[in-house]
Design a protein around this motif. Structure first.
Motif, PDB file in Angstrom:
ATOM      1  N   ALA B 136     -15.496   8.011  73.980  1.00 29.05           N
ATOM      2  CA  ALA B 136     -16.544   7.639  74.953  1.00 29.05           C
ATOM      3  C   ALA B 136     -17.187   8.882  75.696  1.00 29.05           C
ATOM      4  CB  ALA B 136     -16.070   6.770  76.068  1.00 29.05           C
ATOM      5  N   GLN B 139     -20.011  10.203  73.087  1.00 28.94           N
ATOM      6  CA  GLN B 139     -21.037   9.377  73.161  1.00 28.94           C
ATOM      7  C   GLN B 139     -21.992   9.413  74.544  1.00 28.94           C
ATOM      8  OE1 GLN B 139     -22.458   7.499  70.695  1.00 28.94           O
ATOM      9  NE2 GLN B 139     -20.777   8.041  69.270  1.00 28.94           N
ATOM     10  N   ARG B 142     -24.006  12.732  74.234  1.00 26.74           N
ATOM     11  CA  ARG B 142     -24.840  12.692  73.292  1.00 26.74           C
ATOM     12  C   ARG B 142     -25.969  12.101  74.003  1.00 26.74           C
ATOM     13  NH1 ARG B 142     -27.256   8.249  71.403  1.00 26.74           N
ATOM     14  NH2 ARG B 142     -24.848   7.284  71.249  1.00 26.74           N
ATOM     15  N   ARG B 150     -36.292  14.000  75.726  1.00 20.94           N
ATOM     16  CA  ARG B 150     -37.543  13.074  75.840  1.00 20.94           C
ATOM     17  C   ARG B 150     -38.554  13.945  76.818  1.00 20.94           C
ATOM     18  NH1 ARG B 150     -35.988   7.757  74.131  1.00 20.94           N
ATOM     19  NH2 ARG B 150     -33.609   7.360  74.427  1.00 20.94           N
ATOM     20  N   ARG B 165     -26.499  18.772  71.112  1.00 24.23           N
ATOM     21  CA  ARG B 165     -26.480  17.352  70.706  1.00 24.23           C
ATOM     22  C   ARG B 165     -25.587  17.275  69.433  1.00 24.23           C
ATOM     23  NH1 ARG B 165     -28.109  13.774  67.782  1.00 24.23           N
ATOM     24  NH2 ARG B 165     -28.740  11.715  68.411  1.00 24.23           N
TER      25      ARG B 165
ATOM     26  N   GLY D 125     -27.052   2.878  79.839  1.00 23.03           N
ATOM     27  CA  GLY D 125     -28.124   2.452  79.362  1.00 23.03           C
ATOM     28  C   GLY D 125     -28.470   2.695  77.913  1.00 23.03           C
ATOM     29  N   ASP D 126     -27.252   2.750  77.008  1.00 26.76           N
ATOM     30  CA  ASP D 126     -27.346   3.024  75.552  1.00 26.76           C
ATOM     31  C   ASP D 126     -26.125   2.160  74.913  1.00 26.76           C
ATOM     32  OD1 ASP D 126     -26.249   3.887  73.096  1.00 26.76           O
ATOM     33  OD2 ASP D 126     -27.447   5.949  73.468  1.00 26.76           O
ATOM     34  N   ILE D 128     -24.310   1.671  72.382  1.00 22.07           N
ATOM     35  CA  ILE D 128     -23.216   2.268  71.495  1.00 22.07           C
ATOM     36  C   ILE D 128     -22.742   2.992  72.619  1.00 22.07           C
ATOM     37  CG2 ILE D 128     -22.655   3.859  69.798  1.00 22.07           C
ATOM     38  CD1 ILE D 128     -23.940   1.354  68.718  1.00 22.07           C
ATOM     39  N   THR D 129     -23.107   3.774  73.373  1.00 20.73           N
ATOM     40  CA  THR D 129     -22.422   4.582  74.223  1.00 20.73           C
ATOM     41  C   THR D 129     -21.592   3.498  75.361  1.00 20.73           C
ATOM     42  OG1 THR D 129     -23.756   6.181  74.188  1.00 20.73           O
ATOM     43  CG2 THR D 129     -22.811   6.460  76.284  1.00 20.73           C
ATOM     44  N   HIS D 132     -18.567   2.132  73.986  1.00 18.25           N
ATOM     45  CA  HIS D 132     -17.477   3.098  73.859  1.00 18.25           C
ATOM     46  C   HIS D 132     -16.592   3.134  75.300  1.00 18.25           C
ATOM     47  CE1 HIS D 132     -18.926   4.335  69.774  1.00 18.25           C
ATOM     48  NE2 HIS D 132     -17.574   4.828  69.726  1.00 18.25           N
ATOM     49  N   GLU D 133     -17.579   3.286  76.242  1.00  9.09           N
ATOM     50  CA  GLU D 133     -17.090   3.514  77.595  1.00  9.09           C
ATOM     51  C   GLU D 133     -16.180   2.169  77.958  1.00  9.09           C
ATOM     52  OE1 GLU D 133     -17.494   5.305  80.202  1.00  9.09           O
ATOM     53  OE2 GLU D 133     -17.401   4.216  82.238  1.00  9.09           O
ATOM     54  N   TYR D 192     -27.896   7.727  65.196  1.00 10.39           N
ATOM     55  CA  TYR D 192     -27.924   8.455  66.408  1.00 10.39           C
ATOM     56  C   TYR D 192     -29.297   8.818  67.008  1.00 10.39           C
ATOM     57  CZ  TYR D 192     -22.922   8.965  66.046  1.00 10.39           C
ATOM     58  OH  TYR D 192     -21.668   8.787  65.890  1.00 10.39           O
ATOM     59  N   ASN D 195     -32.272   4.737  70.900  1.00 11.66           N
ATOM     60  CA  ASN D 195     -31.401   3.892  71.848  1.00 11.66           C
ATOM     61  C   ASN D 195     -32.240   2.803  71.995  1.00 11.66           C
ATOM     62  OD1 ASN D 195     -30.629   2.634  74.022  1.00 11.66           O
ATOM     63  ND2 ASN D 195     -30.611   4.404  75.321  1.00 11.66           N
TER      64      ASN D 195
ATOM     65  N   HIS F 102     -28.460   7.961  83.370  1.00 10.74           N
ATOM     66  CA  HIS F 102     -28.334   6.472  83.033  1.00 10.74           C
ATOM     67  C   HIS F 102     -29.409   5.781  82.233  1.00 10.74           C
ATOM     68  CE1 HIS F 102     -25.525   6.985  86.104  1.00 10.74           C
ATOM     69  NE2 HIS F 102     -26.338   7.537  87.059  1.00 10.74           N
ATOM     70  N   THR F 103     -30.342   6.700  81.569  1.00 10.45           N
ATOM     71  CA  THR F 103     -31.688   5.985  80.860  1.00 10.45           C
ATOM     72  C   THR F 103     -32.052   4.813  81.748  1.00 10.45           C
ATOM     73  OG1 THR F 103     -29.991   6.337  79.120  1.00 10.45           O
ATOM     74  CG2 THR F 103     -31.996   5.389  78.400  1.00 10.45           C
ATOM     75  N   ALA F 104     -32.459   3.680  81.240  1.00 11.06           N
ATOM     76  CA  ALA F 104     -32.731   2.583  82.143  1.00 11.06           C
ATOM     77  C   ALA F 104     -31.691   1.579  82.427  1.00 11.06           C
ATOM     78  CB  ALA F 104     -33.854   1.803  81.398  1.00 11.06           C
ATOM     79  N   GLY F 105     -30.447   2.086  82.270  1.00 17.06           N
ATOM     80  CA  GLY F 105     -29.093   1.150  82.731  1.00 17.06           C
ATOM     81  C   GLY F 105     -29.291   1.013  84.349  1.00 17.06           C
TER      82      GLY F 105
END
Lengths: 203, 203, 203, 203, 203, 203
Positions: B136, B139, B142, B150, B165, D125-126, D128-129, D132-133, D192, D195, F102-105
């Motif tokens: 985890a 990921q 990553r 971005r 990465r 906010g991903d 896949i990640t 895993h969390e 990968y 997202n 947190h991206t957009a999470g």
């Protein structure tokens, strides 16, 4: 290629024969407690980026790297003191509050169980200030080792702890020399007037 | 003799020509943020004490040591992005909230300025669980690098970030192999019934 | 009867005419940030209980009490810099993240908004160590005031900040004298061998 | 109308006859500790907003809601284990450090008394990640229940704890299926590269 | 000239003859715990800047200043309860986890060893809200003193603790009067519609 | 069967058409900030275990459950305000410091980015005290919604925020009635003398 390389050899041997989870808990503070080895290595390895003089950068790198080795030693001590303990020993030693969350794994927390926080250390981007922080840090670590030694009967534990304590005294002396070097480099009358890590007037 | 030795050479070169404190602040999260390199190295270097199999102990040592090198790279990126910035640039970039407490020094905190805490990581003393924690973690790191990319236009920054990465992806794969090894070693029908790092039934 | 008495008079006058929430946010770190006045007064007022010599106990009481007055000054500066600000000014200054939780009230947090934590300070119960902690603390506060001054144009703000900075330099010198006194009292050859705040050998 | 409705019935009955504050303190970690039920429900109920696929959003809602019920069960266990304890029992059990701040009230903290912090969990906010969390979280909770069971003799306590442990194993399996679904939905060669919770290329 | 002046005289005498580190640890929560005297004084001394009415500003100053004196009393109690303790007493009392990090020094933490954090208190910049916060704070402190008294046999300790408890009840009543004053000053129909500490419609 | 059941319907509809990450960041404090909905639901759902009277237990369950629904509403508002934002919008809004981690999470933190901590709340195991804590909590949440509304132009956001604010006022009134009930149940002359949640004299 990586910047640090690991050698499977402790700076000072750790060979503990007698399980003692109560003592392990106290020593844990030198792993992840307020004045422990994680804080020490992070402090020095972080400060060195902005440290303006090559000798002082090197000093921080050397001592920060050595503290990583001390962290390994402290971890090995805790690990060996909790190896093979029974549930009864855990309960009797009051180790159950740690055990429930980490079993016999090594986790960066203080003796009281507070997770390590970088709030314990500062990296101020000012050489005079950072060296004062470092002198204080070494004294705080030294006191912690003094306090640990009050609870230790077992020479298998006392010997590496004494070695670690001794190293803090040496680091204290080296940071004292570093502070002298840093103040010498500063133009005396500007002593408090600018910061050689940020301001441009000095090289 | 110390257990880690330091070589004055980054795993991947960092040579940034253009100051950019706004970007530095974002990248800071990979230094001392929730899924950054301090957490990564502490997690692996702590877990390895209780890890029962030599291959897995070695895996944690290798990756934990490599993450120390990555921490150095991330620190170097932040340092170079803030080198020589003016007070005007600091204010415009919103870097003043960091600057007031750390000048241009490197301090272990998240992009938002929260000091690093070990609450971000776990060392559970259970090999299956620790390896899931590690998968985890890779990921999460990553995704953080994805998010940093971005905001990056400058190839001097993008290249080392891409390298970092990529390493997380490799570590993820290696921990996946480690988990397979650990589960193979466990007697299938006892899968969830005991913990090879604490219970005595298995070697 | 209480042990502190309050006099409605600042140590140095604070009369700010121009609202500036952006600057207020930076200065907030000297209220509740890592090297701010709350930490300073708590550090000294806590350490003094175990400090063994009357002169040093008195020194900690004096400086700890003075820092309470500085806390009041810093609070007054922040209050006056945010007095009467409009919603537009709040948004423009990026003060909205603070405002949502505290309106224009004064709350003990760093410039980044992290609530004050006592993890920033240590009270080690060892006079030599505590005095080193205090010397470092004064240097850290001094650097923070240096950094604040880089962002200040308004003399109404600069003057009290310069006064506060100057006091930290004086405190640093007084703690230096205190450290000399403490080491003189220690039997030289026992320097690192025991702790006069805990061990019984010395008065 | 509210989005959650409460039914006065535990998922599994908790009827403890024997007071045991020492055990209560250990079990407290599954209330507010690093891998406890507050963290579990917050993790899943927070992650679901950005989760792109309806099945996975539903999975997070289901498990997050179930964990709220588990939180209630753990709270009931702690409450029943501390009901009617005497001051002598409190002192003998070392429960006094908790009692002074919370009497016999239930407060979200770890066994060591550290208040719950969201730093224990991540919502990245991903998809896949985050999955895993979640897999790691279920393994960590499972290990904590394993560790609790080592200290439990009373079947009134062991039975609901075993039930809770079993549910974590089921959740682990369901998150495993969720991860398979999420990776299948991703275009293999882009695995990968983007997202799906943030980037626009996929639905 | 400083704003607070210190008088070497406790509000209520503290003269403890019998060492008791176990009790000291519990009482520590009124020094640096969630509802202790540091939080109390910081809460009131911080809130008063934005408090709009002179009587209420004065009330916060008075009580905040008195709490500083209570902090001194609590510190003196802890100091006297740990004075001259032996290593055996420390271990028996479970005081070793505190001792390793702070020797017999006074440090701002809860009974469980969690460093004081300003997250325990709020300064909301809204008079009605802040006074509610204060009423709750006094009740929480009162309950903590109630809980401490359950563990105290020694009248040398019980008497000053009872005095401190009684003062919280008085403060509660004074804040109740303060709330009445604040609500009376608000135009009844606007009760919840604006904030006299921020909005301009009222004086 | 679980104790809470989820219905896919918000207590008040949230349909936001216009992305606004700057506003999202401010509103985040009502998700995971000091006086937000996570703290509210945890406070009430934790306090109810030790609350001695059935009506008050029921009150805490009702309001605690409703706050879970409000948490969902606040999460939906933040999610909709950040949906589909571009990297340019993120940077312009200063949302990048949140986004990197947190991206957009949706993650439980304050507007300043500090992870939620249970130090914001108390569960004191004393009914009178807990109800005062709850009254203060509702006023603090009300002020936060007042402050949010100062920044909101969009009626799609303002309407649900006004609904949430209104509910806090209703909860405040209900806790006021609860406090009256609790004090009536206490024998008047014993008002401060014992705690019905812990002492045995009353049912």
């Amino acid at each position: 290629m990586s910047m640090w390389t690991y050698q499977k050899k402790l700076q000072y041997p750790v060979k503990i024969k007698k399980t003692n989870p109560k003592l392990a808990q106290i020593i844990a503070s030198q792993y992840g407690g307020p004045d422990g080895e994680i804080g020490a290595s992070l402090r020095y390895l972080s400060q060195r980026f902005a440290m303006p003089h090559a000798e002082l950068k090197g000093l921080l790198t050397d001592i920060g790297t050595e503290e990583l080795g001390h962290l390994e030693m402290v971890g090995a001590i805790i690990y060996q003191l909790t190896r093979g303990m029974s549930v009864e020993e855990i309960e009797k030693a009051g180790f159950d509050k740690y055990f429930v969350d980490h079993t016999a794994g090594i986790y960066p927390a203080s003796a009281s169980g507070v997770p390590f926080t970088a709030a314990y250390l500062q990296s101020k981007g000012d050489p005079i200030t950072d060296l004062h922080e470092d002198l204080a840090a070494e004294q705080k670590a030294r006191t912690t080792y003094d306090n640990i030694l009050r609870f230790v009967d077992d020479p298998d534990v006392a010997d590496p702890i004494k070695f670690l304590r001794e190293r803090e005294v040496v680091h204290y002396q080296r940071f004292g020399e570093g502070l002298r070097l840093a103040t010498d480099r500063l133009n005396a009358k500007n002593f408090y007037a600018f910061n050689p890590a940020f301001d441009k007037q000095i090289k």
